[in-house]
Design a protein around this motif. Structure first.
Motif, PDB file in Angstrom:
ATOM      1  N   GLY A  50     -18.270  30.005  17.410  1.00 40.13           N
ATOM      2  CA  GLY A  50     -18.446  28.611  17.812  1.00 40.13           C
ATOM      3  C   GLY A  50     -17.178  27.775  17.865  1.00 40.13           C
ATOM      4  N   PRO A  51     -16.354  27.782  16.800  1.00 43.99           N
ATOM      5  CA  PRO A  51     -15.159  26.931  16.817  1.00 43.99           C
ATOM      6  C   PRO A  51     -14.148  27.271  17.904  1.00 43.99           C
ATOM      7  CG  PRO A  51     -15.686  27.604  14.572  1.00 43.99           C
ATOM      8  CD  PRO A  51     -16.569  28.400  15.479  1.00 43.99           C
ATOM      9  N   VAL A  52     -14.212  28.503  18.456  1.00 41.51           N
ATOM     10  CA  VAL A  52     -13.297  28.858  19.542  1.00 41.51           C
ATOM     11  C   VAL A  52     -13.510  27.917  20.729  1.00 41.51           C
ATOM     12  CG1 VAL A  52     -12.616  30.664  21.175  1.00 41.51           C
ATOM     13  CG2 VAL A  52     -13.145  31.263  18.800  1.00 41.51           C
ATOM     14  N   ALA A  53     -14.780  27.658  21.054  1.00 41.00           N
ATOM     15  CA  ALA A  53     -15.081  26.720  22.128  1.00 41.00           C
ATOM     16  C   ALA A  53     -14.586  25.326  21.766  1.00 41.00           C
ATOM     17  CB  ALA A  53     -16.584  26.691  22.395  1.00 41.00           C
ATOM     18  N   GLY A  54     -14.732  24.945  20.503  1.00 40.04           N
ATOM     19  CA  GLY A  54     -14.271  23.635  20.070  1.00 40.04           C
ATOM     20  C   GLY A  54     -12.770  23.470  20.198  1.00 40.04           C
ATOM     21  N   VAL A  55     -12.025  24.510  19.819  1.00 39.22           N
ATOM     22  CA  VAL A  55     -10.562  24.452  19.889  1.00 39.22           C
ATOM     23  C   VAL A  55     -10.099  24.335  21.336  1.00 39.22           C
ATOM     24  CG1 VAL A  55      -8.442  25.770  19.523  1.00 39.22           C
ATOM     25  CG2 VAL A  55     -10.168  25.676  17.717  1.00 39.22           C
ATOM     26  N   LEU A  56     -10.625  25.197  22.213  1.00 39.91           N
ATOM     27  CA  LEU A  56     -10.194  25.152  23.615  1.00 39.91           C
ATOM     28  C   LEU A  56     -10.642  23.865  24.291  1.00 39.91           C
ATOM     29  CD1 LEU A  56      -8.525  27.323  25.173  1.00 39.91           C
ATOM     30  CD2 LEU A  56      -9.472  28.131  23.011  1.00 39.91           C
ATOM     31  N   GLY A  57     -11.839  23.381  23.964  1.00 37.21           N
ATOM     32  CA  GLY A  57     -12.290  22.117  24.532  1.00 37.21           C
ATOM     33  C   GLY A  57     -11.430  20.954  24.087  1.00 37.21           C
ATOM     34  N   ALA A  58     -11.017  20.967  22.795  1.00 36.62           N
ATOM     35  CA  ALA A  58     -10.130  19.912  22.301  1.00 36.62           C
ATOM     36  C   ALA A  58      -8.781  19.968  23.011  1.00 36.62           C
ATOM     37  CB  ALA A  58      -9.948  20.051  20.791  1.00 36.62           C
ATOM     38  N   MET A  59      -8.323  21.186  23.307  1.00 35.19           N
ATOM     39  CA  MET A  59      -7.066  21.331  24.040  1.00 35.19           C
ATOM     40  C   MET A  59      -7.198  20.796  25.467  1.00 35.19           C
ATOM     41  SD  MET A  59      -5.832  25.077  22.649  1.00 35.19           S
ATOM     42  CE  MET A  59      -4.204  25.006  23.396  1.00 35.19           C
ATOM     43  N   GLN A  60      -8.349  21.036  26.093  1.00 33.22           N
ATOM     44  CA  GLN A  60      -8.575  20.470  27.431  1.00 33.22           C
ATOM     45  C   GLN A  60      -8.554  18.937  27.384  1.00 33.22           C
ATOM     46  OE1 GLN A  60     -12.279  22.866  28.405  1.00 33.22           O
ATOM     47  NE2 GLN A  60     -11.329  22.833  30.433  1.00 33.22           N
ATOM     48  N   ALA A  61      -9.205  18.375  26.370  1.00 32.14           N
ATOM     49  CA  ALA A  61      -9.224  16.913  26.238  1.00 32.14           C
ATOM     50  C   ALA A  61      -7.816  16.374  26.034  1.00 32.14           C
ATOM     51  CB  ALA A  61     -10.132  16.507  25.080  1.00 32.14           C
ATOM     52  N   THR A  62      -7.019  17.086  25.247  1.00 28.36           N
ATOM     53  CA  THR A  62      -5.642  16.668  25.012  1.00 28.36           C
ATOM     54  C   THR A  62      -4.841  16.665  26.313  1.00 28.36           C
ATOM     55  OG1 THR A  62      -5.699  17.588  22.769  1.00 28.36           O
ATOM     56  CG2 THR A  62      -3.526  17.147  23.706  1.00 28.36           C
ATOM     57  N   GLU A  63      -4.990  17.729  27.101  1.00 23.76           N
ATOM     58  CA  GLU A  63      -4.282  17.797  28.374  1.00 23.76           C
ATOM     59  C   GLU A  63      -4.737  16.688  29.314  1.00 23.76           C
ATOM     60  OE1 GLU A  63      -1.703  19.661  29.150  1.00 23.76           O
ATOM     61  OE2 GLU A  63      -1.770  20.561  27.151  1.00 23.76           O
ATOM     62  N   ALA A  64      -6.023  16.382  29.284  1.00 24.11           N
ATOM     63  CA  ALA A  64      -6.537  15.305  30.131  1.00 24.11           C
ATOM     64  C   ALA A  64      -5.901  13.971  29.759  1.00 24.11           C
ATOM     65  CB  ALA A  64      -8.055  15.223  30.010  1.00 24.11           C
ATOM     66  N   LEU A  65      -5.835  13.676  28.471  1.00 26.65           N
ATOM     67  CA  LEU A  65      -5.251  12.409  28.033  1.00 26.65           C
ATOM     68  C   LEU A  65      -3.752  12.364  28.325  1.00 26.65           C
ATOM     69  CD1 LEU A  65      -7.161  11.944  24.662  1.00 26.65           C
ATOM     70  CD2 LEU A  65      -7.507  10.697  26.790  1.00 26.65           C
ATOM     71  N   LYS A  66      -3.077  13.500  28.200  1.00 33.37           N
ATOM     72  CA  LYS A  66      -1.649  13.550  28.532  1.00 33.37           C
ATOM     73  C   LYS A  66      -1.420  13.212  29.999  1.00 33.37           C
ATOM     74  CE  LYS A  66       0.439  17.292  26.984  1.00 33.37           C
ATOM     75  NZ  LYS A  66       0.563  18.714  26.563  1.00 33.37           N
ATOM     76  N   LEU A  67      -2.264  13.736  30.873  1.00 36.82           N
ATOM     77  CA  LEU A  67      -2.127  13.440  32.295  1.00 36.82           C
ATOM     78  C   LEU A  67      -2.450  11.980  32.593  1.00 36.82           C
ATOM     79  CD1 LEU A  67      -3.692  16.661  33.848  1.00 36.82           C
ATOM     80  CD2 LEU A  67      -1.316  15.928  34.071  1.00 36.82           C
ATOM     81  N   LEU A  68      -3.522  11.468  32.006  1.00 39.25           N
ATOM     82  CA  LEU A  68      -3.937  10.089  32.270  1.00 39.25           C
ATOM     83  C   LEU A  68      -2.921   9.075  31.745  1.00 39.25           C
ATOM     84  CD1 LEU A  68      -7.741  10.379  31.400  1.00 39.25           C
ATOM     85  CD2 LEU A  68      -6.737  10.207  33.693  1.00 39.25           C
ATOM     86  N   LEU A  69      -2.278   9.420  30.612  1.00 37.03           N
ATOM     87  CA  LEU A  69      -1.323   8.504  29.993  1.00 37.03           C
ATOM     88  C   LEU A  69       0.113   8.798  30.398  1.00 37.03           C
ATOM     89  CD1 LEU A  69      -2.918   8.529  26.430  1.00 37.03           C
ATOM     90  CD2 LEU A  69      -2.809   6.545  27.971  1.00 37.03           C
ATOM     91  N   ASP A  70       0.281   9.816  31.239  1.00 35.61           N
ATOM     92  CA  ASP A  70       1.621  10.221  31.667  1.00 35.61           C
ATOM     93  C   ASP A  70       2.500  10.562  30.472  1.00 35.61           C
ATOM     94  OD1 ASP A  70       3.464  10.862  33.616  1.00 35.61           O
ATOM     95  OD2 ASP A  70       4.322   8.847  33.702  1.00 35.61           O
ATOM     96  N   LEU A  71       1.941  11.294  29.513  1.00 39.65           N
ATOM     97  CA  LEU A  71       2.695  11.736  28.345  1.00 39.65           C
ATOM     98  C   LEU A  71       3.512  12.975  28.699  1.00 39.65           C
ATOM     99  CD1 LEU A  71      -0.010  11.381  25.528  1.00 39.65           C
ATOM    100  CD2 LEU A  71       1.760   9.749  26.207  1.00 39.65           C
ATOM    101  N   PRO A  72       4.543  13.287  27.924  1.00 35.36           N
ATOM    102  CA  PRO A  72       5.374  14.464  28.224  1.00 35.36           C
ATOM    103  C   PRO A  72       4.552  15.751  28.226  1.00 35.36           C
ATOM    104  CG  PRO A  72       6.439  13.052  26.597  1.00 35.36           C
ATOM    105  CD  PRO A  72       5.047  12.528  26.769  1.00 35.36           C
TER     106      PRO A  72
END
Length: 386
Positions: A214-236
């Motif tokens: 179960g947590p494998v899906a949680g980890v990868l999903g959290a990473m997707q969310a992080t990448e999404a916020l980085k793109l939206l906020l124009d983070l490095p």
């Protein structure tokens, strides 16, 4: 006068009762987020104006939706046609046992409203297809693909490239995961630069077939969310394009560089490859047919062929007579199929659709696939593997 005084007193009592019973308007507190130097109030305003589409509200989609809603993304679109199954609960943390049998897209929308009622939610209870995917993508700033369906990933990749919409892909397998960001910028690589052709169903194992912690899906999903916020906020972000491999048993990760000079670049470029693929997908839509029930298909003159494995058929037999011919054998036994109209049936339409398209390439244009499979014929039943 007494009458007027009584009326004013009644109004005052009514106002007091309203003030006592009405709930205060929720004001999100993003202070922990806006304290970040690269976010601040300006970044929060960017998130409030952003529109993100999340395809799949399962193991990956649950953390993605939770974190994006919590972060204050203004509009979230959710695409999912599945109903919650008891086997989903160990990794799909937006839901609980009381929700079994309900549509995930509706459940997810309800949870988001409870988490952050300032977020606008748009729901799509039917999977996107070649006929509408580009139009839907054009309505959003960014897309996060969270299904275990290879066909969906390739369709989303092509739509992202053609519309210039950034796409974040992830997949999980047992204790491992993969993550790729398709920026959809000119010259940047896409999914097809790595794997030009969509693999056949069953080649890449799903959670149903291979299992997942179960947590494998949680980890990868959290990473997707992080990448999404980085793109939206124009983070490095890393300047190179790479596929990220994560192994949670070993606690390791590895970046595999993607050479943008290879892959699609050798076949006209990502946009041209995506255009050809989406055109082909539009032509293939004629393969899929929808019926309200099996009797309707039989009355229309179709011979039903069940392409599931024998153990699946034993667990959930069709309510009508059908020939059994597993998808792994169907091409070799194609000559044995009836000469009239043929409708291939599987659990969700993935295997039957792939088999029908393969047979059509051999000249058998009388073969069709049941759109959505058995799950679409019985929407009130638990979700079954595809």
């Amino acid at each position: 006068m007494a009458c007027a005084h009584t009326h004013r007193a009644h109004e005052h009592e009514h106002l007091q009762a309203y003030e006592q019973t009405s709930e205060p308007v929720f004001v999100p507190d993003y202070s922990r987020q806006t304290r970040l130097r690269d976010v601040g109030e300006a970044g929060q305003a960017k998130l409030a104006a952003a529109r993100v589409l999340v395809i799949g509200a399962g193991g990956l989609g649950c953390p993605v939706l939770t974190y994006l809603a919590g972060a204050g993304v203004g509009t979230l679109g959710i695409v999912d046609g599945d109903r919650l199954d008891a086997s989903n609960l160990h990794r799909q943390t937006l839901y609980d046992a009381r929700d079994i049998g309900e549509l995930k897209v509706q459940l997810a929308a309800k949870r988001i409203a409870a988490l952050n009622p300032t977020v606008t939610v748009q729901t799509f209870a039917e999977p996107l297809h070649a006929g509408n995917v580009a139009d839907v993508f054009a309505q959003f700033d960014l897309v996060v693909e969270c299904t275990d369906d290879m066909r969906s990933r390739y369709l989303c990749n092509d739509a992202a490239v053609l519309t210039g919409t950034p796409l974040i892909l992830a997949s999980i397998y047992q204790y491992e995961g993969q993550l790729q960001v398709v920026t959809a910028k000119p010259g940047a690589p896409c999914l097809r630069c790595l794997w030009p052709q969509q693999p056949a169903p069953g080649v890449a194992g799903t959670c149903v077939e291979s299992g997942v912690l179960g947590p494998v899906a949680g980890v990868l999903g959290a990473m997707q969310a992080t990448e999404a916020l980085k793109l939206l906020l124009d983070l490095p972000r890393p300047v190179d394009h790479a596929l990220l491999l994560v192994n949670l048993l070993e606690g390791s990760s590895q970046r595999l560089p993607i050479d943008s000079a290879q892959g699609c670049a050798l076949h006209g470029g990502c946009i041209e490859v995506a255009r050809r693929a989406l055109t082909q997908a539009l032509e293939e839509r004629a393969v899929d047919l929808a019926f309200d029930d099996f009797d309707e298909a039989i009355a229309a003159g179709y011979t039903l062929i069940d392409v599931r494995e024998l153990d699946e058929i034993s667990a959930q037999p069709l309510p009508v007579q059908a020939r059994s011919l597993p998808s792994t054998q169907i091409e070799a036994l194609a000559s044995e199929l009836a000469l009239g109209r043929v409708l291939l049936v599987c659990s969700t339409g993935r295997r039957s659709g792939h088999a029908a398209r393969s047979l059509r390439e051999q000249g058998m244009h009388n073969v069709h696939s049941l759109a959505g499979g058995i799950a679409a014929m019985h929407p009130a039943r638990d979700h079954v593997p595809g």
